[in-house]
Design a protein around this motif. Sequence first.
Motif, PDB file in Angstrom:
ATOM      1  N   THR A 171      17.689  -3.893 -27.151  1.00 40.54           N
ATOM      2  CA  THR A 171      19.152  -3.886 -27.150  1.00 40.54           C
ATOM      3  C   THR A 171      19.694  -2.457 -27.222  1.00 40.54           C
ATOM      4  OG1 THR A 171      19.144  -4.109 -29.563  1.00 40.54           O
ATOM      5  CG2 THR A 171      19.383  -6.145 -28.280  1.00 40.54           C
TER       6      THR A 171
ATOM      7  N   TYR B 176      12.318  14.681 -36.830  1.00 42.33           N
ATOM      8  CA  TYR B 176      12.350  13.536 -35.904  1.00 42.33           C
ATOM      9  C   TYR B 176      11.222  13.661 -34.877  1.00 42.33           C
ATOM     10  CZ  TYR B 176      14.139  10.164 -32.483  1.00 42.33           C
ATOM     11  OH  TYR B 176      14.267   9.112 -31.613  1.00 42.33           O
TER      12      TYR B 176
ATOM     13  N   LYS C 277       7.905  11.382 -33.564  1.00 41.50           N
ATOM     14  CA  LYS C 277       7.529  11.008 -32.186  1.00 41.50           C
ATOM     15  C   LYS C 277       6.087  11.444 -31.882  1.00 41.50           C
ATOM     16  CE  LYS C 277       9.849   9.253 -29.675  1.00 41.50           C
ATOM     17  NZ  LYS C 277      10.078   7.772 -29.536  1.00 41.50           N
TER      18      LYS C 277
HETATM   19  N1  LIG Z   1      18.443   9.189 -26.751  1.00 38.17           N
HETATM   20  C1  LIG Z   1      17.782  10.042 -25.967  1.00 38.17           C
HETATM   21  O1  LIG Z   1      18.357  10.942 -25.341  1.00 38.17           O
HETATM   22  C2  LIG Z   1      16.276   9.898 -25.811  1.00 38.17           C
HETATM   23  C3  LIG Z   1      15.594  10.692 -24.879  1.00 38.17           C
HETATM   24  C4  LIG Z   1      14.190  10.504 -24.707  1.00 38.17           C
HETATM   25  C5  LIG Z   1      13.520   9.544 -25.470  1.00 38.17           C
HETATM   26  N2  LIG Z   1      14.238   8.818 -26.381  1.00 38.17           N
HETATM   27  C6  LIG Z   1      13.516   7.803 -27.167  1.00 38.17           C
HETATM   28  O2  LIG Z   1      13.978   6.538 -26.729  1.00 38.17           O
HETATM   29  C7  LIG Z   1      13.825   5.581 -27.785  1.00 38.17           C
HETATM   30  C8  LIG Z   1      15.074   4.716 -27.837  1.00 38.17           C
HETATM   31  O3  LIG Z   1      16.202   5.524 -28.120  1.00 38.17           O
HETATM   32  P1  LIG Z   1      17.678   4.906 -27.978  1.00 38.17           P
HETATM   33  O4  LIG Z   1      18.623   6.031 -28.175  1.00 38.17           O
HETATM   34  O5  LIG Z   1      17.745   4.051 -26.749  1.00 38.17           O
HETATM   35  O6  LIG Z   1      17.703   3.936 -29.273  1.00 38.17           O
HETATM   36  P2  LIG Z   1      18.937   3.111 -29.883  1.00 38.17           P
HETATM   37  O7  LIG Z   1      20.047   2.977 -28.908  1.00 38.17           O
HETATM   38  O8  LIG Z   1      19.228   3.703 -31.232  1.00 38.17           O
HETATM   39  O9  LIG Z   1      18.299   1.651 -30.081  1.00 38.17           O
HETATM   40  C9  LIG Z   1      17.310   1.417 -31.037  1.00 38.17           C
HETATM   41  C10 LIG Z   1      16.716   0.037 -30.824  1.00 38.17           C
HETATM   42  O10 LIG Z   1      15.647  -0.143 -31.779  1.00 38.17           O
HETATM   43  C11 LIG Z   1      15.844  -1.403 -32.435  1.00 38.17           C
HETATM   44  N3  LIG Z   1      15.271  -1.298 -33.776  1.00 38.17           N
HETATM   45  C12 LIG Z   1      15.552  -0.377 -34.744  1.00 38.17           C
HETATM   46  N4  LIG Z   1      14.852  -0.649 -35.866  1.00 38.17           N
HETATM   47  C13 LIG Z   1      14.091  -1.753 -35.594  1.00 38.17           C
HETATM   48  C14 LIG Z   1      13.160  -2.538 -36.351  1.00 38.17           C
HETATM   49  N5  LIG Z   1      12.860  -2.239 -37.633  1.00 38.17           N
HETATM   50  N6  LIG Z   1      12.582  -3.601 -35.748  1.00 38.17           N
HETATM   51  C15 LIG Z   1      12.887  -3.937 -34.465  1.00 38.17           C
HETATM   52  N7  LIG Z   1      13.747  -3.229 -33.695  1.00 38.17           N
HETATM   53  C16 LIG Z   1      14.363  -2.156 -34.258  1.00 38.17           C
HETATM   54  C17 LIG Z   1      17.358  -1.608 -32.421  1.00 38.17           C
HETATM   55  O11 LIG Z   1      17.730  -2.977 -32.544  1.00 38.17           O
HETATM   56  P3  LIG Z   1      18.135  -3.637 -33.990  1.00 38.17           P
HETATM   57  O12 LIG Z   1      19.039  -2.648 -34.663  1.00 38.17           O
HETATM   58  O13 LIG Z   1      18.782  -4.945 -33.653  1.00 38.17           O
HETATM   59  O14 LIG Z   1      16.851  -3.817 -34.725  1.00 38.17           O
HETATM   60  C18 LIG Z   1      17.697  -1.094 -31.019  1.00 38.17           C
HETATM   61  O15 LIG Z   1      17.446  -2.107 -30.060  1.00 38.17           O
HETATM   62  C19 LIG Z   1      13.561   6.400 -29.073  1.00 38.17           C
HETATM   63  O16 LIG Z   1      12.214   6.247 -29.440  1.00 38.17           O
HETATM   64  C20 LIG Z   1      13.837   7.836 -28.661  1.00 38.17           C
HETATM   65  O17 LIG Z   1      12.995   8.766 -29.325  1.00 38.17           O
HETATM   66  C21 LIG Z   1      15.574   8.949 -26.558  1.00 38.17           C
END
Ligand SMILES: NC(=O)c1ccc[n+]([C@@H]2O[C@H](COP(=O)([O-])OP(=O)(O)OC[C@H]3O[C@@H](n4cnc5c(N)ncnc54)[C@H](OP(=O)(O)O)[C@@H]3O)[C@@H](O)[C@H]2O)c1
Length: 244
Positions: free
Chosen positions: A9, A106, A110
């Motif tokens: 999500t 952070y 990772k």
């Molecule tokens: N943002 C960037 O620019 C970027 C760039 C490169 C890589 N990334 C990587 O991409 C990944 C996703 O980032 P994002 O920004 O898309 O994340 P996000 O929007 O913060 O979403 C986090 C997701 O993780 C779920 N989650 C959190 N805690 C959980 C738990 N205990 N059990 C099950 N699900 C859980 C949340 O759902 P619920 O809250 O419903 O549990 C949500 O679906 C990260 O690992 C990040 O390091 C991000």
Amino acid sequence: MRIAVAGGTGVVGHHAVEVARERGHEVVVLTRSAGADLTTGEGVADRLAGVTAVIDATNVRSQRRAAAEAFFAGVTRTLLTAGRDAGVGHHVVLSIVGIDDVDSGYYAGKRLQERVAAEGGVPWSVLRATQFHEFAQQALSFARLGRFSLVPRMLSQPVAAREVGAALVDLATGDAVGRAPDLAGPEVHQMVDLARRVAERDGRRVVPVRLPGRAGAAMRSGALLPRGDGPRGRITFDEWLASR
Ligand SMILES: NC(=O)c1ccc[n+]([C@@H]2O[C@H](COP(=O)([O-])OP(=O)(O)OC[C@H]3O[C@@H](n4cnc5c(N)ncnc54)[C@H](OP(=O)(O)O)[C@@H]3O)[C@@H](O)[C@H]2O)c1
């Protein structure tokens, strides 16, 4: 095939879910809001029945090393343990370009996530991507003071989360590759400039900050940019912003 998307999500996870469904795959979403908590393990094992590949796009909003390491290692171990029992054949992790060269708490999380996945006994792939275009929006909520948002000075080559989601599905539906080539967007930008463009629309003001220490200096001088060749997203920041 049946694919589980942990974090399905989230900003990138919901794109992976959409792309996989558009391509005819059956998708299981693993999030707390869908009843699967990857920190406690509750509701995970039964949802992995019949799953061929797992995409991990979970996230924790903490810059603290201990919290980030505990979250990413814990989630990965939960997925791998349940995945081995369920016969999952491919574990795909989304990571971040440049984390070896920037020593933040952070990014330590990772790096540990990548190591745990590589040693977990399930065939694995790690995709490192640059910041998403959406990061410019996310950055506005890192540190707020009234209508002001503190945004770190950093060079980035951002990529649309939609294209990252599609790349994750490409990986998950193929054989495990270990570390995949880094994925980046089409252009290099100063993150403060991008955040200002998003903030204008929301009536917020951006205050640029120089993060202290070697990590801050590395981010300002391009440590988060991709090195060498690799896949490049085609959607520019301007195009992404216009489509919001
Ligand atoms: N943002 C960037 O620019 C970027 C760039 C490169 C890589 N990334 C990587 O991409 C990944 C996703 O980032 P994002 O920004 O898309 O994340 P996000 O929007 O913060 O979403 C986090 C997701 O993780 C779920 N989650 C959190 N805690 C959980 C738990 N205990 N059990 C099950 N699900 C859980 C949340 O759902 P619920 O809250 O419903 O549990 C949500 O679906 C990260 O690992 C990040 O390091 C991000």
